[in-house]
Scaffold this active site. Sequence first.
Site: not given
Ligand code: DHB
Length: 311
Positions: A249, A194, A44-45, A130, A271
């Site tokens: 995607g 997205s 996760k980012t 994001c 995803g």
């Molecule tokens: C989130 C959504 C994203 O598309 C992204 O790249 C990073 C975080 C999010 O809403 O958590």
Amino acid sequence: MNTTTSFKDYTLNSCLLNASGIHCLTVEDLNALSQSQAGAFVTKTATLHEREGNPTPRYFDTPLGSINSMGLPNLGVDVYLNYVIEYEKSHPEKPCFLSVVGMSYEETISILKKVQESDYQGMTEFNLSCPNLPGKPQIAYDFELTHQLLSDVFSFFTKPLGVKLPPYFDMAHFDAISTILNQFPLAYVNTINSIGNGLYIDVDSESVVIKPKSGFGGIGGAYVKPTALANVRALCTRLNPSIQIIGTGGVLTGQDVFEHLLCGASLVAVGTQLYKEGLGVFDRLNRELSIIMKKKGYTSIEQFRGKLKDM
Ligand code: DHB
């Protein structure tokens, strides 16, 4: 049939990985991904500090895909950085990439300095896209900011770095982002995130389906495949050959994986369909890709990667 694939210094058993955000929030999620049939996986980012994210409900499955406005819930970069450092000691064959972004310019620099100074040797994915943070535009839609940030980052960052991009919808924008990215020693680009700020509504209740941002959220799934393929293709034909591409995607079937590879992707991320189907999706997609390759007489991915024909 040989579906191994080379990505930077790695030779992977599969070209598939998760799209960041899906099945990668907790250490348990990551351990499960490490046991799956994906060839690699990504966290996760991570932001500098732990975040709860946006109010729920913040993810909704639609008939053709999904809409989300998660708002970067994550455990904070230290948790993921410690995970990848420990993980890479014992798992050279299936890498885990570290996805990061700061909540501000300065925070991004601090996070990447932390990664630079750590023992981590693997791939870092800098998320420039994001769409779900109220009041914060996506970095990569601001070309000047993107150039400035990457200049600052590459003044000290010497480890392998990729960037996650939002979708672009104009040939001039494909040219502009590629001109910027080609100035830096990037390992890869991951395209697309997205499609930002779509709106899905429920007719019976005459309501939106997620709570944050009045229902606006990032769109994934079948809706986005033509946009994803266009971005993979446009970047593949513009970027330095040293910059590899992860295609993300609209991947629901082995044919979708094949199409991303044909457009020039080296790896393909899943995803929405991973969210809907669970970790078994990787085994199914690997098998479906093998069947297509066999039918077409291909014995390796290299024989068709990037070889999309013009008419
Ligand atoms: C989130 C959504 C994203 O598309 C992204 O790249 C990073 C975080 C999010 O809403 O958590």
